[in-house]
Design an enzyme around this catalytic site. Structure first.
Site, PDB file in Angstrom:
ATOM      1  N   HIS A 151       2.421  14.654   1.558  1.00  0.00           N
ATOM      2  CA  HIS A 151       1.196  15.413   1.770  1.00  0.00           C
ATOM      3  C   HIS A 151       0.638  15.232   3.184  1.00  0.00           C
ATOM      4  O   HIS A 151      -0.493  15.619   3.457  1.00  0.00           O
ATOM      5  CB  HIS A 151       0.131  15.021   0.739  1.00  0.00           C
ATOM      6  N   TYR A 196       5.629   3.837  14.220  1.00  0.00           N
ATOM      7  CA  TYR A 196       6.876   4.565  14.431  1.00  0.00           C
ATOM      8  C   TYR A 196       7.229   4.674  15.910  1.00  0.00           C
ATOM      9  O   TYR A 196       8.302   5.169  16.258  1.00  0.00           O
ATOM     10  CB  TYR A 196       6.793   5.977  13.847  1.00  0.00           C
TER      11      TYR A 196
END
Length: 488
Positions: A171, A258
């Site tokens: 989502h 990340y």
């Protein structure tokens, strides 16, 4: 219509309830069967009681069964949804705790980085067991909807090795679009059109239009910097927007782990994050949140059961993809969403074997991806760095090759920015030994790893991280809830 949906990891109570009520918002689906399965009989019975209460309150013919026998739950299923967290919070705590000893400070640790890679090693063998059962006892053309992280690794393994028709669902795109609509002053996301593409948790809004008008980088930067809340909560994300020219779907905390630039030193971490909520970069933030949520549910279960007695409000159907995909496949009402699938030319400048997240349309013929998308070069470069880690991680999980696992961790962007090869080798040994109960493919490697740990000279440190908060007690959570109600 009458068909069967199996939910694996149904003990993820809040999320299972959301998917269940979403699906029952489709009028044609009132007569279907939900088969719940989980390793925890306790959690299964709690969620079944809640779903039974919903069925009763809405006078539906829907059938709900629950069993710890996964194969029985999958028998005859047309759709299988996975929400599993292999190892639970116990293993997850090691995903955060052990890398911290080597200077790797994670907010979530469920996608890549040291924690996400080990999470994938625990999940992938189990995912392949799911796929084997689906091939043998589910409907012939069963569709597997994977919600479990690490999304790309799990989906990659299910498609490449499990040989089951699989789509990964998240989502992040919807939440990013909600933010953009808000800062631009839109009344709702219905006024916003966008193309968002990349890989899961590193997806980029490469084309934005508000009521048909193109939105450029400068306007979007100005809108975020002027927002009284997001300007503080999303500092790192805004900085990436300024440098890359496009906005990322992922939260400040997710995105920070990340990349190799923002969490490499404690002073840099505190500069870029916000402590108003876990998702903005707090050390081990999602672990704390998950622990509090579990404790809250166990203690306040009667309230959850009482809330289940209310009629389903179709106007409150969530933007989770699952119910909309099933509706499109079964009724041919076309749905546009963002899906995790094998690339196969969808994104021109990412590897063909990668699991990408990109726009697609669903109808009776399946999920049809919009092909020929080219990412900005910086976005592609960042995605490729993660894809290379994901590929090695999947292959290590399948083969049980601990040396390949260490190489995967070594090539992780944040790990590489923080740790030396010697530290990475010892850290992986330590994590494999600590999580041996959930890593059957590495059983042969555990004795040698234990021996190396007993003689290692690599130094570690014990610290809580740059921005750690303690798990709040039930009493503290109640007080916070009361304060929010009073303020609202």
């Amino acid at each position: 219509m009458s068909f069967k949906i199996a939910i694996i990891g149904a003990g993820s109570v809040g999320f299972t309830k959301k998917l269940f009520t979403d699906i029952l918002c489709v009028p044609e689906f009132k007569d279907i069967e939900f088969a719940l399965t989980d390793v925890s009989e306790h959690n299964l019975q709690m969620i079944k009681a809640i779903l039974d209460r919903i069925v009763e309150a809405n006078r539906l013919p829907t059938r709900v069964t629950a069993t710890t026998d996964r194969r029985k739950a999958l028998e005859g299923a047309r759709y299988v949804i996975s929400c599993v967290r292999v190892g639970g919070l116990e293993a997850y705590a090691d995903d955060i705790r052990i890398p911290l000893k080597y200077g790797i400070d994670q907010c979530v640790g469920d996608t890549i980085c040291a924690g996400g890679i080990l999470y994938g090693q625990r999940n992938i063998p189990v995912i392949l067991d799911f796929c084997k059962d689906m091939r043998e006892v589910a409907e012939t053309n069963v569709k597997f909807l994977n919600y479990a992280n690490p999304m790309a690794m799990n989906t990659w393994a299910a498609i490449e090795y499990g040989k089951v028709d699989t789509v990964g669902l998240c989502h992040g795109v919807q939440h990013g679009a909600e933010q953009i609509a808000e800062v631009l002053g839109a009344k709702s996301t219905q006024e916003l059109d966008y193309v968002c593409s990349g890989i899961n948790h590193q997806t980029w809004f490469i084309d934005l239009r508000l009521n048909g008008r193109p939105i450029g980088k400068d306007e979007l930067v100005a809108a975020f910097e002027a927002h009284p809340v997001y300007s503080q909560q999303e500092k790192l994300r805004i900085d990436v927007l300024k440098r890359f020219g496009v906005y990322s779907t992922e939260s400040n905390g997710h995105l920070s782990e990340y990349l190799p630039w923002y969490r490499k030193r404690p002073d840099e971490i505190t500069r870029w994050i916000d402590m108003s909520d876990w998702i903005h970069g707090e050390t081990g933030g999602y672990l704390r949140y998950s622990t509090e949520t579990r404790n809250w549910f166990e203690t306040e279960y009667p309230q959850f059961l009482e809330a289940a007695s209310k009629p389903i409000d179709r106007a409150k159907r969530s933007n989770e993809h699952a119910s909309h995909i099933l509706e499109a496949l079964e009724t041919n009402r076309v749905y546009r969403g963002h899906f995790n699938v094998k690339n196969n030319g969808v994104i021109t400048n990412l590897p063909q074997d990668a699991i990408i997240e990109s726009p697609g349309f669903v109808d009776r013929f399946g999920i049809n991806m919009a092909a020929g998308i080219t990412l900005p070069e910086a976005c592609a470069a960042t995605c490729i760095a993660s894809i290379n880690v994901q590929r090695m991680s999947v292959h290590a999980a399948i083969s049980g090759d601990i040396d390949l696992l260490k190489l995967a961790v070594l090539h992780d962007p944040l790990v590489g920015a923080v740790s030396t090869p010697e530290e990475v080798w010892q850290m992986v040994d330590e994590m494999v030994v600590a999580q041996a109960a959930w890593l059957p493919q590495y059983a042969h490697a555990v004795p040698a790893a234990s021996e190396r740990l007993s003689t290692s000279q690599v130094k570690t440190r014990e610290w809580a991280g740059a921005a750690r908060r303690s798990v709040r007690s039930i009493e503290e959570l109640r007080a916070e809830q009361a304060a929010l109600k009073q303020a609202g």
